[in-house]
Design an enzyme around this catalytic site. Sequence first.
Site, PDB file in Angstrom:
ATOM      1  N   TYR A 135       0.865  -1.179   0.000  1.00  0.00           N
ATOM      2  CA  TYR A 135       0.000   0.000   0.000  1.00  0.00           C
ATOM      3  C   TYR A 135       0.902   1.230   0.000  1.00  0.00           C
ATOM      4  O   TYR A 135       1.603   1.496   0.981  1.00  0.00           O
ATOM      5  CB  TYR A 135      -0.905  -0.020   1.232  1.00  0.00           C
ATOM      6  CG  TYR A 135      -1.879   1.138   1.289  1.00  0.00           C
ATOM      7  CD1 TYR A 135      -3.115   1.054   0.641  1.00  0.00           C
ATOM      8  CD2 TYR A 135      -1.567   2.318   1.973  1.00  0.00           C
ATOM      9  CE1 TYR A 135      -4.019   2.103   0.686  1.00  0.00           C
ATOM     10  CE2 TYR A 135      -2.466   3.370   2.019  1.00  0.00           C
ATOM     11  CZ  TYR A 135      -3.690   3.261   1.378  1.00  0.00           C
ATOM     12  OH  TYR A 135      -4.580   4.307   1.411  1.00  0.00           O
ATOM     13  N   GLN A 170       1.240   5.028  -0.098  1.00  0.00           N
ATOM     14  CA  GLN A 170       0.623   6.354   0.052  1.00  0.00           C
ATOM     15  C   GLN A 170       1.681   7.403   0.381  1.00  0.00           C
ATOM     16  O   GLN A 170       1.932   8.318  -0.389  1.00  0.00           O
ATOM     17  CB  GLN A 170      -0.451   6.308   1.140  1.00  0.00           C
ATOM     18  CG  GLN A 170      -1.067   7.666   1.457  1.00  0.00           C
ATOM     19  CD  GLN A 170      -2.242   7.544   2.419  1.00  0.00           C
ATOM     20  OE1 GLN A 170      -3.207   6.821   2.150  1.00  0.00           O
ATOM     21  NE2 GLN A 170      -2.161   8.236   3.537  1.00  0.00           N
ATOM     22  N   THR A 171       2.340   7.263   1.532  1.00  0.00           N
ATOM     23  CA  THR A 171       3.333   8.230   1.990  1.00  0.00           C
ATOM     24  C   THR A 171       4.429   8.460   0.944  1.00  0.00           C
ATOM     25  O   THR A 171       4.831   7.534   0.256  1.00  0.00           O
ATOM     26  CB  THR A 171       3.973   7.700   3.293  1.00  0.00           C
ATOM     27  OG1 THR A 171       2.941   7.392   4.207  1.00  0.00           O
ATOM     28  CG2 THR A 171       4.908   8.712   3.895  1.00  0.00           C
ATOM     29  N   SER A 190       1.705  12.861   6.761  1.00  0.00           N
ATOM     30  CA  SER A 190       0.340  12.977   7.270  1.00  0.00           C
ATOM     31  C   SER A 190      -0.583  13.785   6.354  1.00  0.00           C
ATOM     32  O   SER A 190      -1.772  13.516   6.281  1.00  0.00           O
ATOM     33  CB  SER A 190       0.357  13.643   8.650  1.00  0.00           C
ATOM     34  OG  SER A 190       1.089  12.848   9.551  1.00  0.00           O
ATOM     35  N   GLY A 201       5.706  -0.409   3.395  1.00  0.00           N
ATOM     36  CA  GLY A 201       6.143  -1.758   3.759  1.00  0.00           C
ATOM     37  C   GLY A 201       5.781  -2.796   2.714  1.00  0.00           C
ATOM     38  O   GLY A 201       4.804  -2.632   1.977  1.00  0.00           O
ATOM     39  N   ARG A 221      17.425 -10.031  41.531  1.00  0.00           N
ATOM     40  CA  ARG A 221      18.671  -9.300  41.705  1.00  0.00           C
ATOM     41  C   ARG A 221      18.839  -8.772  43.133  1.00  0.00           C
ATOM     42  O   ARG A 221      17.909  -8.232  43.721  1.00  0.00           O
ATOM     43  CB  ARG A 221      18.700  -8.126  40.718  1.00  0.00           C
ATOM     44  CG  ARG A 221      19.994  -7.323  40.707  1.00  0.00           C
ATOM     45  CD  ARG A 221      21.124  -8.096  40.070  1.00  0.00           C
ATOM     46  NE  ARG A 221      22.321  -7.294  39.890  1.00  0.00           N
ATOM     47  CZ  ARG A 221      23.447  -7.766  39.364  1.00  0.00           C
ATOM     48  NH1 ARG A 221      23.519  -9.027  38.961  1.00  0.00           N
ATOM     49  NH2 ARG A 221      24.502  -6.993  39.215  1.00  0.00           N
ATOM     50  N   ARG A 229       9.623   3.272  39.446  1.00  0.00           N
ATOM     51  CA  ARG A 229       9.741   3.219  37.988  1.00  0.00           C
ATOM     52  C   ARG A 229       8.953   2.056  37.403  1.00  0.00           C
ATOM     53  O   ARG A 229       8.388   2.164  36.331  1.00  0.00           O
ATOM     54  CB  ARG A 229      11.222   3.130  37.600  1.00  0.00           C
ATOM     55  CG  ARG A 229      11.953   4.442  37.875  1.00  0.00           C
ATOM     56  CD  ARG A 229      13.407   4.369  37.483  1.00  0.00           C
ATOM     57  NE  ARG A 229      14.221   3.752  38.506  1.00  0.00           N
ATOM     58  CZ  ARG A 229      15.499   3.414  38.352  1.00  0.00           C
ATOM     59  NH1 ARG A 229      16.076   3.579  37.174  1.00  0.00           N
ATOM     60  NH2 ARG A 229      16.184   2.899  39.329  1.00  0.00           N
ATOM     61  N   GLY A 249      22.764  -2.528  34.962  1.00  0.00           N
ATOM     62  CA  GLY A 249      23.740  -3.010  33.983  1.00  0.00           C
ATOM     63  C   GLY A 249      23.188  -4.050  33.026  1.00  0.00           C
ATOM     64  O   GLY A 249      23.277  -3.891  31.808  1.00  0.00           O
ATOM     65  N   GLU A 298       0.473   5.825  12.117  1.00  0.00           N
ATOM     66  CA  GLU A 298      -0.980   5.883  12.331  1.00  0.00           C
ATOM     67  C   GLU A 298      -1.387   7.151  13.077  1.00  0.00           C
ATOM     68  O   GLU A 298      -2.203   7.113  13.998  1.00  0.00           O
ATOM     69  CB  GLU A 298      -1.465   4.619  13.065  1.00  0.00           C
ATOM     70  CG  GLU A 298      -1.129   3.367  12.264  1.00  0.00           C
ATOM     71  CD  GLU A 298      -1.633   2.085  12.931  1.00  0.00           C
ATOM     72  OE1 GLU A 298      -2.849   1.908  12.991  1.00  0.00           O
ATOM     73  OE2 GLU A 298      -0.805   1.278  13.358  1.00  0.00           O
TER      74      GLU A 298
END
Lengths: 689, 689
Positions: free
Chosen positions: A150, A152-153, A159, A192, A328, A355, A424, A447
């Site tokens: 496909y 397009q871009t 966009s 792609g 760990r 985190r 690490g 997208e």
Amino acid sequence: MTSPKDFTALLKPHPNADGAKILADERQRSNVDVQPLSLHLFGQQYLERQQRILAIVQKHRVFSKANQANVSRPDRYKLGLARGKRMRQLMDEHGWDDDDLLMAEYLIDDIQPYHLHMSLFTSAMREQCDDKQRLEWMPKIASWEVVGAYAQTELGHGSNVRALELTATWNNASKTFDLHSPTLTASKWWNGTLGRTATHSVVIAQLLLPEGPNGQLRSHGPHPFIVRVRNEKTHLPPKSIVVGDIGPKYGYAMMDNAYMLFDHHRVPHSALLCRYASIDPVSGIYTKPNNPSSIYGSLVRGRSVIVMNARLILARAVTVAVRYLAIRRQFRDRDAPDSIGQEMCVLDYPTVQIRVLPLLATAFALHYSGAAMKALYERTRSTNALDGDRAQLAELHSTSAGLKSLATELAANGIETCRRAMGGHGYGGGTGLVQLNADYLSKPTVEGDNWMITQQVARSLIKKVGEVVASPDRRIASSTDACLSSFHKSHGRGEDATSILNDNLAIVKAFEHRMAWMAFRAHRLREVEKRSWNSLLIDFHKLSRAYSQCILVTSFYDALKADEVPPGSTHVVLSHLFRLFAFATLDADAREFQQSGAVAASDLDVLQDQILELMGQVRPHAVRLMDAFAIPDYLLDSALGRYDGKVYEQLFYNAHVLNPLNRTTFNPDYRTDEIVMGSGDGGAILAKL
Amino acid sequence: MTSPKDFTALLKPHPNADGAKILADERQRSNVDVQPLSLHLFGQQYLERQQRILAIVQKHRVFSKANQANVSRPDRYKLGLARGKRMRQLMDEHGWDDDDLLMAEYLIDDIQPYHLHMSLFTSAMREQCDDKQRLEWMPKIASWEVVGAYAQTELGHGSNVRALELTATWNNASKTFDLHSPTLTASKWWNGTLGRTATHSVVIAQLLLPEGPNGQLRSHGPHPFIVRVRNEKTHLPPKSIVVGDIGPKYGYAMMDNAYMLFDHHRVPHSALLCRYASIDPVSGIYTKPNNPSSIYGSLVRGRSVIVMNARLILARAVTVAVRYLAIRRQFRDRDAPDSIGQEMCVLDYPTVQIRVLPLLATAFALHYSGAAMKALYERTRSTNALDGDRAQLAELHSTSAGLKSLATELAANGIETCRRAMGGHGYGGGTGLVQLNADYLSKPTVEGDNWMITQQVARSLIKKVGEVVASPDRRIASSTDACLSSFHKSHGRGEDATSILNDNLAIVKAFEHRMAWMAFRAHRLREVEKRSWNSLLIDFHKLSRAYSQCILVTSFYDALKADEVPPGSTHVVLSHLFRLFAFATLDADAREFQQSGAVAASDLDVLQDQILELMGQVRPHAVRLMDAFAIPDYLLDSALGRYDGKVYEQLFYNAHVLNPLNRTTFNPDYRTDEIVMGSGDGGAILAKL
């Protein structure tokens, strides 16, 4: 894992680093019900499919991941092609349906060069062909007789589809279209499957038609054409097409993203996919029937897939981090009386928890939001759908861009946050996140760029506020309407502020209040103060974020209330996760909540302590909670994230047994150009450049 | 760039996408003096060296970067070895000094497998050898007769050096040490240059000595040994050593990070590097002389290198982003009266500016902080250094961990922020950031994990607060002392709050006030309320961040005041950058500034507008400001970041002319396993796995 033939064969990890025992203990310490939670999250059908497909793909050597990180990019493409062929062969052999094939691709975790054929090419052809074209093409597509892409871009245009440069000029004499790339920036780009694999492509071009007595060309905007780009026998393009692969990128080494240019390449009248627009082949007259309204909610369904995918991606990273960090050990507790004590479990440090654990909660928040979107979509497809459902869907239809933006950002950043939290070894190949990270980094852009599309959310909310202001007593159709309306009636004060600390509903209200405050502010700046659109883009982005966070919090809250969650301790832990997600989200944008009056400053002041406490409550269940996401070791492909905890054994095996570099002895003497000891290969490496 | 031999040879970008013209116009629009600013930032010597070394390395094919992204990881190591050899040959040929060699490595941008030999191995040997050992080893090290590594970290042990498992047991009868890895987790791990390259290594092991009548072993902690790990002739290890490369990781493909285990490997008495501790070879008695105080400020010097490196890394990403985004066009202005107007320059969107321009300002903030640290270090080396300088240095010595943490985080995150701001092409190889990104992601972890080491900052500041509280009238030695003392005397109210909006000094004061408020809070929680150390780690991390941001803001402010900056428009633009950096930093943690009373809520409310205005003022100068960082195209290796703006030409050239994948035609028919068309290679790809 086979044993090496040297003294290391007998070695085991230090008893304090025995991951298998540690994870067993971790699982022992929690009473979260893994199986029911898995079922609750994924359903029987999904889990059965995962197990069935996994058993098949693991049997085939071509799907082995053991050495793929050592393969060059051109070889990764070849491997991708081989894997794609084998997957399709297995489809024939086992009678897989499309979902089975998608599951195989998900588990193998290599997007295959055929991917666009199966996704965008097929759906575009199904959608854009008229009945006759569909009859001609769909059987060839299903049998892979043609392999499609496909396009397009373009090199210069992403966009903004209306600015595409490629032209398709109708020649009424020859009854053909002339496809032509007038500039270098008109080159198709990124497409792609098209670089080396495809035989055909849907190509988007500006349709030019001669008009009036002088035959001057007039553009009718972008239209889709089906174009044969390579010869079936030789797989070479014609001289009037230049097409190839754009080269290495961050991730997706096995995908052949394309460039493609046309030099007055002619295609027949039948090339225009003419379900929505056509040219009479005799008169050359263009007609564009009324575009049938797009299928209601298909966008919402699509976005729910992105959100559900984001939660699986994030769950992979969190699974690896939680298992490894539970194993760990590092440093002793500074306050421990006995300085000879064992090192602490790293996952017990608040700086590590802060985190990883909010991301664990985020995986659930994304899950419930995606599931709610999907359920909403499915409810409205039934004939007796409730009006409320339809209104909610209509609203999500216009604002789900914000969810795409937020979900992919949370997942992409979450992978890296987990990686860094692992210290690490988080930088090593043993994470299993190297390729995932590089691949997933495309998602914040594709997208709909994550920053650009948030304008859509703002536009929709500003419009809604305008309606509320214009007619405060109009019928309330959706929860956002209700929230904006109530905010308006209270003159921006909102309802009486309840402390969020011990009241989950108050948390939801706080997110709603802040969102409404920002929406009214955006409305005032744009519609009253008439500020320029571009000067407000940052505000719009923040508004979209606030709106989307509100959806995540609300969906999580609703899911807990609906009692679909397994009861007992699992429900309790999920309630903690809800609050952890909400508080961590709130804390990161604390000033917005304070400024808008959504949360009292005194509540915000103690948020950090609340988060600390919640993390302590969630911590013992972290391993089991991630077990419930049921991500197989084959997919994780991670020494650090192995289900059985044999982290150090696997890391060592990967290095000492698997790593091909260790089969070669090198010559480090700089006075000779020889690289491999005794080979006399001086200068040979230059051929690789 | 050579032309392809097809119709694309004649194509040019669309006139609106002519990067060369656009960048020329951009440079025309600004009156920032690039050359004087470059000189101000880098000095004549640095710029001369960069130019001289660049001219030499660009001549050698082995340093070509054109195809290196297509090379497999094992071949990347071989290429690294070839490049390392050639660099060292050039050193001999051109009489390069160490800085010249480092510049070559920086420009080639491939850490070479010899890197640890030149850095940590050499410095450890210089520092840890006694005079006799130094005499023996240093000439061999200088001539690369031996190639050395530094093996400290183990599979199970990173930052906590005291927990290392490898033992070196002294045998007084044989006068040897017995090196032994008792477990798998005792394996050395991550040690660069050791995997395939090194002949020798400094090895850190727990020194065990027999003690008392029964000869029971007692540990004296980690000690350094020099060990021959491979035979000079065969380059193979002895049977009692297992050593190899750990395999692919996120970045650093050309570096051979090692694992290494010992099976009762014996080394002679002379292997113990005995400058700071020794064993009498006759009596076997261990002596540890007083450790001479570490060279004052060497840590500060080291941290300043990290900060200066971080600003160069960030400058690379920002250079690429600014040049490309100045060229890229997308969408028309929504408010423009004429809907047919040209597409807007992407760098003119506030949503793009807010991501890139504060990072541009950050590069300068990092520069001035690194430069200030370096200058301070150098001033204190002179005999007549002022007391104030010494006190500042002592302070930075204990708190510069926070700067390492913040600077590497800003740079690592900044690369990805720039990448995403570039949209679609930001995901491609044309950014030149793919390898930089993967390599640099190690930095938040190495040389002290970014979260862990912030404890050091907090410890130091809590101690200082304790001193201020205990004796409020003590002598003020440093600016932090002054700031903490003034905060204490004002009972936490700080000086009379001045609006930060039009007063640069007030900005500095605001950052100081917030830091002091957080330091006193940390002191209270730990020392008065006696909270556990671990429960405060998140607070400590935030305190360290606040302290380090304060240094960045202060250094930037001082540099502008010192009038070292080129005068006129350059100085004006840099003042805007100072405020942009400060306001963007402030905005991200706005609630901390409000809660601490450092900034009035009314100022915080208008910060976003101020930032918008500052970005508008900086925007016209963005291209020239980054030109001043003088990063050569060869180093950038970026189609998007080319100095001359030929973005689209280079992207197309990389794809159509350079990409080796396009020289092969493939067979996409899934019913055959053949991959390369006509080759009959079915199944051959399996050999790569």
